[in-house]
Design an enzyme around this catalytic site. Structure first.
Site, PDB file in Angstrom:
ATOM      1  N   ASP A 192       6.342   2.658  -2.940  1.00 21.87           N
ATOM      2  CA  ASP A 192       7.082   1.695  -3.759  1.00 21.87           C
ATOM      3  C   ASP A 192       6.255   0.451  -4.039  1.00 21.87           C
ATOM      4  N   THR A 209       0.822  -1.223   0.000  1.00 22.69           N
ATOM      5  CA  THR A 209       0.000   0.000   0.000  1.00 22.69           C
ATOM      6  C   THR A 209       0.852   1.268   0.000  1.00 22.69           C
ATOM      7  N   PHE A 236       6.875  13.429   3.883  1.00 23.86           N
ATOM      8  CA  PHE A 236       8.278  13.461   3.457  1.00 23.86           C
ATOM      9  C   PHE A 236       8.504  14.812   2.778  1.00 23.86           C
ATOM     10  N   VAL A 237       9.745  15.313   2.853  1.00 21.29           N
ATOM     11  CA  VAL A 237       9.934  16.728   2.552  1.00 21.29           C
ATOM     12  C   VAL A 237       9.554  17.100   1.117  1.00 21.29           C
ATOM     13  N   THR A 238       9.864  16.238   0.146  1.00 22.52           N
ATOM     14  CA  THR A 238       9.579  16.604  -1.246  1.00 22.52           C
ATOM     15  C   THR A 238       8.076  16.804  -1.471  1.00 22.52           C
ATOM     16  N   ARG A 250      -2.066  -4.207   6.282  1.00 20.35           N
ATOM     17  CA  ARG A 250      -2.452  -4.145   7.689  1.00 20.35           C
ATOM     18  C   ARG A 250      -3.930  -3.844   7.803  1.00 20.35           C
ATOM     19  N   GLU A 273      19.957   5.795   4.252  1.00 16.77           N
ATOM     20  CA  GLU A 273      20.044   6.294   5.630  1.00 16.77           C
ATOM     21  C   GLU A 273      21.045   5.494   6.448  1.00 16.77           C
ATOM     22  N   ASN A 333      17.016   8.237  -1.645  1.00 15.15           N
ATOM     23  CA  ASN A 333      15.658   8.806  -1.634  1.00 15.15           C
ATOM     24  C   ASN A 333      15.036   8.764  -3.030  1.00 15.15           C
ATOM     25  N   SER A 351      18.333   1.046   2.807  1.00 15.01           N
ATOM     26  CA  SER A 351      18.241   2.503   2.660  1.00 15.01           C
ATOM     27  C   SER A 351      19.594   3.185   2.756  1.00 15.01           C
ATOM     28  N   TYR A 361      15.525   4.276  12.870  1.00 13.38           N
ATOM     29  CA  TYR A 361      15.147   3.727  11.566  1.00 13.38           C
ATOM     30  C   TYR A 361      16.366   3.123  10.872  1.00 13.38           C
ATOM     31  N   LYS A 411       5.813  17.188   0.794  1.00 12.03           N
ATOM     32  CA  LYS A 411       5.306  18.262   1.643  1.00 12.03           C
ATOM     33  C   LYS A 411       5.449  19.606   0.932  1.00 12.03           C
TER      34      LYS A 411
HETATM   35  P1  NAP Z   1       5.901   3.991   2.553  1.00 13.98           P
HETATM   36  O1  NAP Z   1       5.197   4.702   1.456  1.00 13.98           O
HETATM   37  O2  NAP Z   1       5.978   4.606   3.894  1.00 13.98           O
HETATM   38  O3  NAP Z   1       5.222   2.543   2.679  1.00 13.98           O
HETATM   39  C1  NAP Z   1       5.499   1.716   3.772  1.00 13.98           C
HETATM   40  C2  NAP Z   1       4.643   0.479   3.671  1.00 13.98           C
HETATM   41  O4  NAP Z   1       4.901  -0.358   4.818  1.00 13.98           O
HETATM   42  C3  NAP Z   1       3.122   0.758   3.708  1.00 13.98           C
HETATM   43  O5  NAP Z   1       2.484  -0.143   2.852  1.00 13.98           O
HETATM   44  C4  NAP Z   1       2.761   0.466   5.151  1.00 13.98           C
HETATM   45  O6  NAP Z   1       1.428   0.096   5.325  1.00 13.98           O
HETATM   46  C5  NAP Z   1       3.673  -0.729   5.408  1.00 13.98           C
HETATM   47  N1  NAP Z   1       3.850  -1.018   6.812  1.00 13.98           N
HETATM   48  C6  NAP Z   1       4.130  -0.164   7.834  1.00 13.98           C
HETATM   49  N2  NAP Z   1       4.203  -0.808   9.001  1.00 13.98           N
HETATM   50  C7  NAP Z   1       3.938  -2.110   8.733  1.00 13.98           C
HETATM   51  C8  NAP Z   1       3.825  -3.278   9.519  1.00 13.98           C
HETATM   52  N3  NAP Z   1       4.003  -3.255  10.845  1.00 13.98           N
HETATM   53  N4  NAP Z   1       3.524  -4.442   8.911  1.00 13.98           N
HETATM   54  C9  NAP Z   1       3.337  -4.494   7.571  1.00 13.98           C
HETATM   55  N5  NAP Z   1       3.430  -3.428   6.773  1.00 13.98           N
HETATM   56  C10 NAP Z   1       3.716  -2.240   7.347  1.00 13.98           C
HETATM   57  O7  NAP Z   1       7.417   3.644   2.114  1.00 13.98           O
HETATM   58  P2  NAP Z   1       8.074   3.622   0.652  1.00 13.98           P
HETATM   59  O8  NAP Z   1       8.615   4.975   0.365  1.00 13.98           O
HETATM   60  O9  NAP Z   1       7.158   2.963  -0.286  1.00 13.98           O
HETATM   61  O10 NAP Z   1       9.335   2.708   0.939  1.00 13.98           O
HETATM   62  C11 NAP Z   1       9.252   1.279   0.779  1.00 13.98           C
HETATM   63  C12 NAP Z   1      10.392   0.640   1.551  1.00 13.98           C
HETATM   64  O11 NAP Z   1      11.641   1.115   1.056  1.00 13.98           O
HETATM   65  C13 NAP Z   1      10.404   0.929   3.043  1.00 13.98           C
HETATM   66  O12 NAP Z   1      10.915  -0.217   3.692  1.00 13.98           O
HETATM   67  C14 NAP Z   1      11.377   2.078   3.180  1.00 13.98           C
HETATM   68  O13 NAP Z   1      11.949   2.090   4.472  1.00 13.98           O
HETATM   69  C15 NAP Z   1      12.383   1.710   2.111  1.00 13.98           C
HETATM   70  N6  NAP Z   1      13.105   2.829   1.506  1.00 13.98           N
HETATM   71  C16 NAP Z   1      12.428   3.872   0.965  1.00 13.98           C
HETATM   72  C17 NAP Z   1      13.131   4.888   0.347  1.00 13.98           C
HETATM   73  C18 NAP Z   1      12.422   6.063  -0.281  1.00 13.98           C
HETATM   74  O14 NAP Z   1      13.098   7.064  -0.570  1.00 13.98           O
HETATM   75  N7  NAP Z   1      11.133   5.985  -0.548  1.00 13.98           N
HETATM   76  C19 NAP Z   1      14.536   4.831   0.267  1.00 13.98           C
HETATM   77  C20 NAP Z   1      15.184   3.723   0.811  1.00 13.98           C
HETATM   78  C21 NAP Z   1      14.458   2.718   1.416  1.00 13.98           C
HETATM   79  P3  NAP Z   1       0.270   1.209   5.603  1.00 13.98           P
HETATM   80  O15 NAP Z   1      -0.122   1.727   4.245  1.00 13.98           O
HETATM   81  O16 NAP Z   1      -0.774   0.428   6.280  1.00 13.98           O
HETATM   82  O17 NAP Z   1       0.893   2.271   6.474  1.00 13.98           O
HETATM   83  N1  GDD Z   2      10.099  15.094   6.512  1.00 12.63           N
HETATM   84  C1  GDD Z   2      10.589  16.335   6.585  1.00 12.63           C
HETATM   85  N2  GDD Z   2       9.742  17.366   6.880  1.00 12.63           N
HETATM   86  N3  GDD Z   2      11.910  16.523   6.353  1.00 12.63           N
HETATM   87  C2  GDD Z   2      12.363  17.790   6.391  1.00 12.63           C
HETATM   88  C3  GDD Z   2      11.545  18.887   6.681  1.00 12.63           C
HETATM   89  C4  GDD Z   2      10.168  18.673   6.947  1.00 12.63           C
HETATM   90  O1  GDD Z   2       9.395  19.582   7.222  1.00 12.63           O
HETATM   91  N4  GDD Z   2      12.320  20.006   6.628  1.00 12.63           N
HETATM   92  C5  GDD Z   2      13.549  19.623   6.324  1.00 12.63           C
HETATM   93  N5  GDD Z   2      13.596  18.286   6.189  1.00 12.63           N
HETATM   94  C6  GDD Z   2      14.800  17.487   5.897  1.00 12.63           C
HETATM   95  C7  GDD Z   2      15.040  16.318   6.860  1.00 12.63           C
HETATM   96  O2  GDD Z   2      15.627  16.772   8.088  1.00 12.63           O
HETATM   97  C8  GDD Z   2      15.987  15.473   6.020  1.00 12.63           C
HETATM   98  O3  GDD Z   2      17.313  15.920   6.153  1.00 12.63           O
HETATM   99  C9  GDD Z   2      15.521  15.741   4.577  1.00 12.63           C
HETATM  100  O4  GDD Z   2      14.664  16.893   4.630  1.00 12.63           O
HETATM  101  C10 GDD Z   2      14.759  14.594   3.951  1.00 12.63           C
HETATM  102  O5  GDD Z   2      13.739  14.189   4.848  1.00 12.63           O
HETATM  103  P1  GDD Z   2      12.604  13.136   4.404  1.00 12.63           P
HETATM  104  O6  GDD Z   2      11.949  13.585   3.157  1.00 12.63           O
HETATM  105  O7  GDD Z   2      11.748  12.893   5.600  1.00 12.63           O
HETATM  106  O8  GDD Z   2      13.446  11.847   4.000  1.00 12.63           O
HETATM  107  P2  GDD Z   2      14.656  11.110   4.714  1.00 12.63           P
HETATM  108  O9  GDD Z   2      15.867  11.355   3.877  1.00 12.63           O
HETATM  109  O10 GDD Z   2      14.729  11.410   6.157  1.00 12.63           O
HETATM  110  O11 GDD Z   2      14.207   9.583   4.591  1.00 12.63           O
HETATM  111  C11 GDD Z   2      13.665   9.085   3.373  1.00 12.63           C
HETATM  112  O12 GDD Z   2      14.702   8.599   2.557  1.00 12.63           O
HETATM  113  C12 GDD Z   2      15.406   7.482   3.110  1.00 12.63           C
HETATM  114  C13 GDD Z   2      16.511   7.114   2.114  1.00 12.63           C
HETATM  115  O13 GDD Z   2      17.641   7.896   2.336  1.00 12.63           O
HETATM  116  C14 GDD Z   2      12.644   7.994   3.725  1.00 12.63           C
HETATM  117  O14 GDD Z   2      11.968   7.611   2.575  1.00 12.63           O
HETATM  118  C15 GDD Z   2      13.335   6.776   4.301  1.00 12.63           C
HETATM  119  O15 GDD Z   2      12.376   5.725   4.461  1.00 12.63           O
HETATM  120  C16 GDD Z   2      14.441   6.347   3.334  1.00 12.63           C
HETATM  121  O16 GDD Z   2      15.103   5.221   3.830  1.00 12.63           O
END
Ligand code: NAP
Ligand code: GDD
Length: 357
Positions: A30, A27, A210-212, A50, A149, A200, A147, A171, A214
């Site tokens: 990704d 859901t 997430f910041v983008t 869930r 991160e 990201n 990630s 995380y 937002k």
């Molecule tokens: P996301 O939009 O936040 O989606 C997270 C998914 O995990 C949702 O389907 C959520 O379900 C599910 N989930 C949360 N808690 C759970 C639980 N306890 N049991 C089963 N499912 C659960 O994240 P995403 O951006 O698609 O990222 C996908 C994966 O890649 C994540 O593991 C993330 O940490 C990792 N990742 C993301 C990025 C990025 O930039 N997007 C980068 C590196 C790694 P609900 O819909 O019910 O909340």
């Molecule tokens: N969320 C958020 N909200 N971030 C902000 C804001 C705000 O208002 N203002 C500044 N930021 C900064 C955060 O402090 C961070 O340095 C950066 O923007 C990116 O924040 P996020 O978009 O929340 O992403 P992230 O980099 O912390 O984490 C995401 O990318 C990871 C991969 O590097 C998530 O998708 C993680 O799940 C993923 O692993």
């Protein structure tokens, strides 16, 4: 609305189709793109979702098929990464060829507020799933959503598969656990298991906090007259932002290789949050400094200052390369958010200068 579980016919089907994938986190951003990709390739796709008091399937509703249709290929089942027995049950009922573990409490800032739940879903969740995979009596290919991160206070720039991890959040620490566990199951038990170390990646389906997203959503709210200001945290952080649909293609390619391995997936281009904000506002002809306020509540107890990936291994082995650049990514997200806010993008977006970046 999408129907789930046995109700959707999992018991009644003869498992005759070619390949079957099980996706946790279907859901999410990704998960929804991956489901599209796999369905497009002819897979039968099973997603674990869930239970929630309101629908959480908005990102995959367009993939819904009537479960009574003869060619239905998307099935959803209730489960949770904190519930080992349901993971084991579904894995054994579905008997997937490929498992994509995308489920996570994926918000870094929230992980400081909910460290235990974050670790439970990410670290213990991957352990539960890998244990189920290890004991399966048929071959399974496993993908772990790692990630950038994990690099935390980076040891070098750009980061590659050999760069040490220095995680800076609950995380990231949980993701490091899952990363090494995946390698452990590969080395010790011969499980075909891959880590994607994804930087990201964003899209119109990105979560709104997430910041983008937002920022692109915030600009649409301002233009629509529903908000006057946008409140953000640390604008100095630097990230390597790519386009999510391209990143799920890389996940799939990892599982098609003769041998399992780990891969960085990134653009290799780094921008500050400030540059992202300025570019979004500039694309609708606004000066960001008139609208953005800093609110310290969005600062994190520990920050990852910069992330920039070297995806040359993925290019050489997987033949994977990103094609959506920073400006284009912003354009795609802005267009979608303007549209969602009831505004005609053509009336707001500044035309792209031919040949301009
Ligand atoms: P996301 O939009 O936040 O989606 C997270 C998914 O995990 C949702 O389907 C959520 O379900 C599910 N989930 C949360 N808690 C759970 C639980 N306890 N049991 C089963 N499912 C659960 O994240 P995403 O951006 O698609 O990222 C996908 C994966 O890649 C994540 O593991 C993330 O940490 C990792 N990742 C993301 C990025 C990025 O930039 N997007 C980068 C590196 C790694 P609900 O819909 O019910 O909340
Ligand atoms: N969320 C958020 N909200 N971030 C902000 C804001 C705000 O208002 N203002 C500044 N930021 C900064 C955060 O402090 C961070 O340095 C950066 O923007 C990116 O924040 P996020 O978009 O929340 O992403 P992230 O980099 O912390 O984490 C995401 O990318 C990871 C991969 O590097 C998530 O998708 C993680 O799940 C993923 O692993």
């Amino acid at each position: 609305m999408v129907r789930t579980g046995v109700e959707a016919g999992v018991e009644r089907r003869a498992w005759s189709v070619t390949r079957r994938a099980l996706v946790t986190g279907i859901t999410g951003q990704d998960g929804s793109y991956l489901a599209e990709l796999l369905l497009g390739k002819g897979y039968e796709v099973h997603g674990l979702i869930r239970r929630s008091s309101s629908f959480s399937t908005g990102r995959i509703d367009h993939l819904y098929q009537d479960p009574h249709a003869p060619d239905v290929r998307l099935f959803l089942h209730h489960s949770d990464l904190t519930d080992a027995s349901s993971l084991v049950t579904w894995l054994n009922r579905i008997r997937p060829d490929e498992v994509y573990n995308l489920g996570a409490q994926s918000h870094v800032a929230v992980s400081f507020e909910m460290p235990e739940f974050t670790a439970d879903t990410i670290a213990m969740g991957s352990l539960r799933l890998l244990e189920a995979v290890r004991h399966a009596d048929w071959p399974i290919r496993f993908y772990q959503a790692g990630s950038s991160e994990m690099y935390g206070r980076v040891a070098e720039t750009p980061q590659n598969e050999r760069t040490p991890f220095r995680p800076r959040s609950p995380y990231a620490i949980a993701k490091v656990f899952a990363h090494w566990l995946t390698i452990q199951y590969r080395d010790a038990y011969g499980v075909y298991a891959c880590n994607g170390i994804l930087f990201n990646h964003e899209s119109p389906r990105r979560g709104e906090t997430f910041v983008t997203r937002k920022v692109t959503r915030g600009v649409a709210e301002i233009l629509g007259g529903r908000a006057a200001k946008l409140y953000l945290g640390n604008l100095d952080a630097r990230r390597d932002w790519g386009y999510a649909p391209e990143y799920v293609e890389a996940m799939w390619r990892m599982l098609q290789q003769p041998e399992p391995d780990d891969y960085v997936i990134a653009t290799g281009e780094m921008h500050t949050v400030r540059e992202f904000v300025a570019t979004v506002f500039a694309q609708v002809g606004l000066d960001w400094e008139r609208y953005v306020e800093i609110d310290p509540r969005y600062f994190r107890p520990a920050e990852v200052d910069e992330l920039c990936g070297d995806a040359s291994k993925a290019r050489d082995v997987l033949g994977w390369q990103p094609s959506t650049n920073f400006e284009r990514l912003i354009r795609v997200m802005l267009e979608a958010d303007l549209f969602e806010a009831g505004l005609d993008p053509a009336g707001y977006l500044v035309p792209v200068v031919p040949g301009g970046s």
